[in-house]
Design an enzyme around this catalytic site. Structure first.
Site, short mmCIF file in Angstrom:
data_model
loop_
_atom_site.label_atom_id
_atom_site.label_comp_id
_atom_site.label_asym_id
_atom_site.label_seq_id
_atom_site.Cartn_x
_atom_site.Cartn_y
_atom_site.Cartn_z
CD GLU A 1 11.52 4.11 0.31
OE1 GLU A 1 10.55 4.56 -0.19
OE2 GLU A 1 11.64 2.92 0.65
CB CYS B 1 12.12 -1.08 0.58
SG CYS B 1 11.21 0.05 1.45
CG HIS C 1 11.07 -4.80 2.79
ND1 HIS C 1 11.99 -3.66 3.53
CD2 HIS C 1 10.04 -4.38 2.53
CE1 HIS C 1 11.15 -2.71 3.60
NE2 HIS C 1 10.05 -2.88 3.13
CE LYS D 1 -0.86 -11.17 7.07
NZ LYS D 1 -1.64 -9.97 7.30
CG ASN E 1 10.03 0.14 6.78
OD1 ASN E 1 10.94 -0.28 6.52
ND2 ASN E 1 8.82 0.17 6.03
N1 CAA Z 1 -4.59 -7.66 19.31
C1 CAA Z 1 -3.88 -8.33 18.12
N2 CAA Z 1 -3.89 -8.11 16.86
C2 CAA Z 1 -4.70 -6.96 16.48
C3 CAA Z 1 -5.57 -6.25 17.34
C4 CAA Z 1 -5.27 -6.44 18.50
N3 CAA Z 1 -6.09 -5.87 19.57
N4 CAA Z 1 -6.19 -5.44 16.56
C5 CAA Z 1 -5.70 -5.66 15.35
N5 CAA Z 1 -4.95 -6.85 15.33
C6 CAA Z 1 -4.16 -7.36 14.16
C7 CAA Z 1 -5.12 -7.52 13.05
O1 CAA Z 1 -5.76 -8.49 12.97
C8 CAA Z 1 -4.01 -7.57 11.80
O2 CAA Z 1 -3.67 -8.84 11.57
P1 CAA Z 1 -3.83 -9.80 10.39
O3 CAA Z 1 -3.00 -8.99 9.20
O4 CAA Z 1 -3.01 -11.06 10.73
O5 CAA Z 1 -5.01 -9.84 10.17
C9 CAA Z 1 -2.89 -6.71 12.23
O6 CAA Z 1 -3.25 -6.52 13.62
C10 CAA Z 1 -2.99 -5.23 11.71
O7 CAA Z 1 -4.39 -4.87 11.92
P2 CAA Z 1 -4.97 -3.77 10.53
O8 CAA Z 1 -4.86 -4.82 9.17
O9 CAA Z 1 -6.38 -3.72 10.87
O10 CAA Z 1 -4.04 -2.58 10.51
P3 CAA Z 1 -4.27 -1.53 9.59
O11 CAA Z 1 -5.12 -1.52 8.77
O12 CAA Z 1 -4.49 -0.33 10.75
O13 CAA Z 1 -2.71 -1.12 9.28
C11 CAA Z 1 -1.06 -1.62 7.67
C12 CAA Z 1 -2.04 -2.03 8.70
C13 CAA Z 1 -2.07 -1.28 6.35
C14 CAA Z 1 -0.12 -2.54 7.18
C15 CAA Z 1 -0.61 -0.20 7.94
O14 CAA Z 1 0.15 -0.49 9.13
C16 CAA Z 1 0.14 0.37 6.78
O15 CAA Z 1 -0.36 1.13 5.89
N6 CAA Z 1 1.55 0.52 6.93
C17 CAA Z 1 2.51 0.86 5.83
C18 CAA Z 1 2.65 0.12 4.66
C19 CAA Z 1 3.40 -1.30 4.55
O16 CAA Z 1 4.12 -1.17 5.56
N7 CAA Z 1 3.16 -1.97 3.92
C20 CAA Z 1 3.89 -3.42 3.73
C21 CAA Z 1 4.02 -3.96 2.41
S1 CAA Z 1 4.75 -2.75 1.43
C22 CAA Z 1 6.18 -2.53 1.91
O17 CAA Z 1 6.93 -3.60 2.26
C23 CAA Z 1 7.14 -1.35 1.34
C24 CAA Z 1 7.37 -0.51 2.89
O18 CAA Z 1 8.41 -0.58 3.68
C25 CAA Z 1 6.39 0.45 3.12
#
Ligand code: CAA
Length: 399
Positions: free
Chosen positions: A84, A116, A238, A247, A282
């Site tokens: 991609e 992906c 993936h 998870k 990734n």
């Molecule tokens: N110590 C330990 N853990 C902590 C922490 C700390 N100080 N602060 C936060 N965390 C934890 C949170 O509790 C959370 O865990 P849980 O999900 O178990 O609750 C984790 O860290 C992540 O925190 P947030 O959810 O607050 O993180 P965020 O909102 O800033 O970002 C995300 C997370 C939305 C996945 C972001 O990284 C993102 O947008 N990533 C790209 C999209 C992606 O990867 N999507 C996955 C599915 S889609 C797919 O698989 C296709 C692909 O390849 C993209």
């Protein structure tokens, strides 16, 4: 002789990633975020950062070289390149790799796209081709560079890598089983319009879609095969970030059985598939197969005759649960040592170096540009001349 068709699947697989990386502690410091969020919350420690002379073509060609260099190349009649992060809107990236690897002209070369997921589609199509022509081989290339805007929530989940797989009849590593559990749905969880270098993502929604489609695909796979979760010995997911797999797997076990799994059980099923993804980030199409390489390279017990379940997710979205049986003697055909050396010899970047590498792009002015030699594998993008990408073999490269 039995009338059964021969088994088909992965005869060998090898991966390549960038020669440089950023430790996510360094990124956390720059973003004023507790680094435990990245290490523990996302399950990521390092992200691979490609040099200007490294792209999906050079990554894929470098991954594929060990598979083809001692092979009669005339047997490869199909090259499928899944990505991609395509380098051209028209020409398949596979044709650049075809040239770099000096493959036979008696060959079909095509590029596959569906986020992906397309690596899984390419593997399935390659298996169908080989099932019909068991004396021929196919080369499946999965290669991507994951980019999100600087400072965005997706930034710590960037990375890059390629996995090359040789698909044959009577494979020496993994025979794929024919059944699948599929799911397709038109959603906007992650996408990248043609005019953007970085993906647009609705992060929480994408994670929700990943989890819910894992369950939907499992249910269809279970209905098609009559198998229970106990029939699967190990799982590869993936890997957008490694905690996503943990998870989703816990979610799957809980919903299928009606009770929470223990952390030990989740670890036993998937932990060894996560080691490489945790330190490269990734690699989109490649990540699930990098997970397979990680599982096979790191598991001490003999996995011969064990069934591996795969959950492949591509945003947008298409997803598939499928399985394969590890073959007797597979350990003799792995590239574990090369993978370990590749990761051990990377160069660590500081934040300013990362930012400079992130913002440098291939010029689009149609002029003549040569690129400095970065830390690459055996192939590099030497430059661009009148919009033509010029690739070359790196002199004295190890592979
Ligand atoms: N110590 C330990 N853990 C902590 C922490 C700390 N100080 N602060 C936060 N965390 C934890 C949170 O509790 C959370 O865990 P849980 O999900 O178990 O609750 C984790 O860290 C992540 O925190 P947030 O959810 O607050 O993180 P965020 O909102 O800033 O970002 C995300 C997370 C939305 C996945 C972001 O990284 C993102 O947008 N990533 C790209 C999209 C992606 O990867 N999507 C996955 C599915 S889609 C797919 O698989 C296709 C692909 O390849 C993209």
């Amino acid at each position: 002789m039995s009338g059964l068709p021969p088994p088909v699947g992965i005869d060998q697989l090898s991966f390549c990633t960038a020669g440089s990386f950023l430790d996510l502690k360094t990124l956390a410091h720059a973003r004023e975020i507790d680094w435990h969020k990245y290490y523990d919350g996302l399950g990521q420690e390092k992200m691979a950062v490609p040099a200007l002379d490294q792209d999906t073509v050079t990554l894929a060609a470098s991954a594929a070289l060990p598979l083809v260099q001692h092979l009669n190349k005339n047997h490869i009649e199909l090259v499928l390149f899944a990505t991609e992060s395509a380098v051209d809107q028209s020409k398949s990236a596979g044709l650049f790799v075809h040239g770099l690897l000096d493959l036979s002209s008696n060959c079909r070369v095509v590029e596959f796209k569906q986020a992906c997921y397309s690596g899984t589609a390419a593997l399935r199509f390659a298996c169908m081709f080989v099932a019909g022509c068991p004396n021929k081989k196919a080369l499946v290339l999965t290669s991507d560079i994951a980019r999100y805007p600087l400072g965005s929530p997706g930034e710590p989940t960037q990375g890059c890598g390629a996995v090359a797989m040789l698909v044959t009849a009577h494979p020496r590593i993994l025979a794929l089983e024919p059944e699948s559990g599929l799911h397709a749905q038109d959603v906007m969880d992650f996408w990248r319009p043609h005019y953007r270098q970085e993906a647009v993502v609705d992060g929480k929604y994408s994670a929700h879609m990943y989890m819910s489609t894992a369950l939907a695909c499992w249910e269809r796979y279970a209905a098609a095969t009559g198998r229970s979760l106990e029939a699967i010995d190990k799982f590869c997911y993936h890997l957008p970030f490694t905690r996503m797999a943990c998870k989703a797997h816990a979610h799957l076990l809980k919903n299928v059985r009606g009770c929470e799994p223990t952390a030990a059980e989740v670890n036993r099923h998937i932990k060894n598939s996560l080691h490489y993804g945790r330190v490269t980030g990734n690699s989109y199409t490649a990540s699930i197969f990098q997970g397979l390489a990680s599982l096979l390279d790191h598991t001490q017990e003999d996995l011969a005759a064990k069934r591996i379940g795969f959950f492949s997710y591509g945003s947008g979205c298409t997803a598939e649960f499928f399985s394969g049986i590890v073959q007797e003697g597979y350990g003799l055909h792995l590239f574990s040592k090369q993978h370990g050396e590749l990761l051990a010899h990377r160069t660590e970047l500081d934040y300013e170096q990362y930012k400079a590498m992130f913002t440098r792009c291939v010029p689009t002015d149609g002029g003549i540009h040569t690129f400095p030699q970065g830390h690459t594998g055996p192939f590099r993008l030497a430059g661009i001349r009148e919009h033509k990408r010029i690739y070359e073999r790196v002199q004295n490269s190890p592979a």
